[in-house]
Design a protein around this motif. Structure first.
Motif, PDB file in Angstrom:
ATOM      1  N   THR A 112      24.794  41.829  29.904  1.00  0.00           N
ATOM      2  CA  THR A 112      25.354  42.766  31.013  1.00  0.00           C
ATOM      3  C   THR A 112      24.720  42.463  32.549  1.00  0.00           C
ATOM      4  N   PHE A 113      25.483  42.781  33.317  1.00  0.00           N
ATOM      5  CA  PHE A 113      25.142  42.758  34.719  1.00  0.00           C
ATOM      6  C   PHE A 113      26.028  43.652  35.563  1.00  0.00           C
ATOM      7  N   THR A 114      25.657  44.131  36.595  1.00  0.00           N
ATOM      8  CA  THR A 114      26.410  45.477  37.533  1.00  0.00           C
ATOM      9  C   THR A 114      27.235  44.611  38.555  1.00  0.00           C
ATOM     10  N   ALA A 115      28.344  44.976  38.350  1.00  0.00           N
ATOM     11  CA  ALA A 115      29.664  44.479  39.457  1.00  0.00           C
ATOM     12  C   ALA A 115      29.586  45.802  40.333  1.00  0.00           C
ATOM     13  N   ASP A 116      29.659  45.759  41.573  1.00  0.00           N
ATOM     14  CA  ASP A 116      29.846  46.851  42.726  1.00  0.00           C
ATOM     15  C   ASP A 116      31.091  46.339  43.487  1.00  0.00           C
ATOM     16  N   PRO A 117      32.422  46.337  43.370  1.00  0.00           N
ATOM     17  CA  PRO A 117      33.362  45.974  44.329  1.00  0.00           C
ATOM     18  C   PRO A 117      33.375  46.689  45.545  1.00  0.00           C
ATOM     19  N   THR A 118      33.850  46.007  46.549  1.00  0.00           N
ATOM     20  CA  THR A 118      34.067  46.484  47.986  1.00  0.00           C
ATOM     21  C   THR A 118      35.055  46.931  48.223  1.00  0.00           C
ATOM     22  N   THR A 119      36.213  46.668  47.895  1.00  0.00           N
ATOM     23  CA  THR A 119      37.469  47.128  48.023  1.00  0.00           C
ATOM     24  C   THR A 119      38.458  46.638  46.908  1.00  0.00           C
ATOM     25  N   MET A 120      39.551  47.167  46.739  1.00  0.00           N
ATOM     26  CA  MET A 120      40.644  46.898  45.841  1.00  0.00           C
ATOM     27  C   MET A 120      41.359  45.760  46.319  1.00  0.00           C
ATOM     28  N   GLY A 121      41.862  44.835  45.755  1.00  0.00           N
ATOM     29  CA  GLY A 121      42.387  43.619  45.786  1.00  0.00           C
ATOM     30  C   GLY A 121      41.584  42.410  45.966  1.00  0.00           C
ATOM     31  N   ASN A 122      40.140  42.691  45.702  1.00  0.00           N
ATOM     32  CA  ASN A 122      39.164  41.653  45.730  1.00  0.00           C
ATOM     33  C   ASN A 122      39.195  41.037  44.433  1.00  0.00           C
ATOM     34  N   ALA A 123      38.240  40.181  44.012  1.00  0.00           N
ATOM     35  CA  ALA A 123      38.131  39.415  42.889  1.00  0.00           C
ATOM     36  C   ALA A 123      36.814  39.256  42.632  1.00  0.00           C
ATOM     37  N   PHE A 124      36.233  39.191  41.340  1.00  0.00           N
ATOM     38  CA  PHE A 124      34.911  38.664  40.992  1.00  0.00           C
ATOM     39  C   PHE A 124      35.225  37.219  40.142  1.00  0.00           C
ATOM     40  N   LEU A 125      34.462  36.221  40.292  1.00  0.00           N
ATOM     41  CA  LEU A 125      34.445  35.170  39.786  1.00  0.00           C
ATOM     42  C   LEU A 125      33.117  35.123  38.853  1.00  0.00           C
ATOM     43  N   LEU A 126      33.446  34.792  37.566  1.00  0.00           N
ATOM     44  CA  LEU A 126      32.183  34.681  36.574  1.00  0.00           C
ATOM     45  C   LEU A 126      31.869  33.500  35.676  1.00  0.00           C
ATOM     46  N   SER A 127      30.835  32.965  35.957  1.00  0.00           N
ATOM     47  CA  SER A 127      30.510  31.665  34.863  1.00  0.00           C
ATOM     48  C   SER A 127      29.680  32.148  33.868  1.00  0.00           C
ATOM     49  N   ILE A 128      30.027  31.967  32.700  1.00  0.00           N
ATOM     50  CA  ILE A 128      29.029  32.114  31.707  1.00  0.00           C
ATOM     51  C   ILE A 128      28.561  31.033  30.863  1.00  0.00           C
ATOM     52  N   VAL A 129      27.220  30.725  30.532  1.00  0.00           N
ATOM     53  CA  VAL A 129      26.780  29.608  29.995  1.00  0.00           C
ATOM     54  C   VAL A 129      26.063  29.987  28.840  1.00  0.00           C
TER      55      VAL A 129
END
Length: 235
Positions: free
Chosen positions: A23-40
């Protein structure tokens, strides 16, 4: 106006992981944004089955098992916020992990505000490198005009301390100790092959994606809308 990074890279690296989730915590700043996540994760006996949180919808963009190494798997995911409250993001595998190393790297990006559309452009970029003190990311080519596209890449390597990074238009955020480097450029125009230096010579491998952001359609000007309605009434 184009794409830009928001805040700092969220990064973690844990060894000896035997759980079925991370797990980790995501805290979006505004709608319409996107998070990119790399998992190894250093196994090929199971795979990520889902990424989920109460504040975003997550989708897998790619999966790659580098031929340079025998065990790691590298995935890229995108999260589109459905709310702006912080929430725990849970990465779930199909089975409990067999005491492996897990790296999670996530970065938020913004572009045109609510209604922004994010889409992959082109195929997954792949890099397989022999022993060297230079880690070479995949070469990717974005359109040569407009606001540019988002280059996002992750590499794996064997040992050593990371330093530098080129070209200067790229960001090489600080990753957790011993984790593979991240490179991104939110406004790539044309072709680029990022590199970063490592203190010990060894093989490396990685993958990269290009992401395009499209602004939402603008509503008609009120005066033009009234004129259109008036024309319709006269027919």
């Amino acid at each position: 106006m184009g794409i830009s990074g928001v805040g700092q890279l969220i990064t973690s690296r844990n060894t000896g992981v035997t759980a079925q989730t991370a797990t980790f915590t995501a805290d979006p700043t505004t709608m319409g944004n996107a998070f990119l996540l790399s998992i190894v994760y250093s196994t090929r006996t199971t795979a990520v089955s889902s990424v989920a949180s109460s504040n975003a919808t997550w989708s897998r963009l790619s999966t790659r098992q580098p031929t340079t190494f025998s065990t790691p798997t590298l995935e890229h995911w995108i999260g589109i916020p459905t709310g702006t409250a912080p929430a725990t993001v849970t990465v779930t595998w199909g089975a409990a992990l067999p005491s492996v190393t897990v790296e999670l790297d996530a970065q938020e990006f913004t572009a045109y505000g609510p209604g922004t559309t994010w889409a992959l452009d082109g195929a997954l970029g792949i890099a397989e490198n022999g022993a060297s003190t230079t880690i070479t990311f995949p070469t990717m080519t974005a359109p040569g005009a407009g606001a540019g596209e988002l280059y996002w890449g992750k590499c794996l390597y064997t040992a050593g301390t990371l330093s530098g990074g080129a070209p200067a238009s790229f960001t090489f955020p600080t990753v957790n100790a011993s984790a593979g480097p991240i490179a991104y450029n939110p406004a790539l125009l044309g072709a680029a092959t990022p590199t970063i230096t490592v203190s010990a010579s060894g093989p490396s491998a990685g993958s990269a994606i290009l992401l395009a952001a499209t602004a939402p359609a603008s509503p008609p000007h009120p005066a033009l809308a009234r004129q259109a309605l008036a024309r319709g009434a006269l027919r």
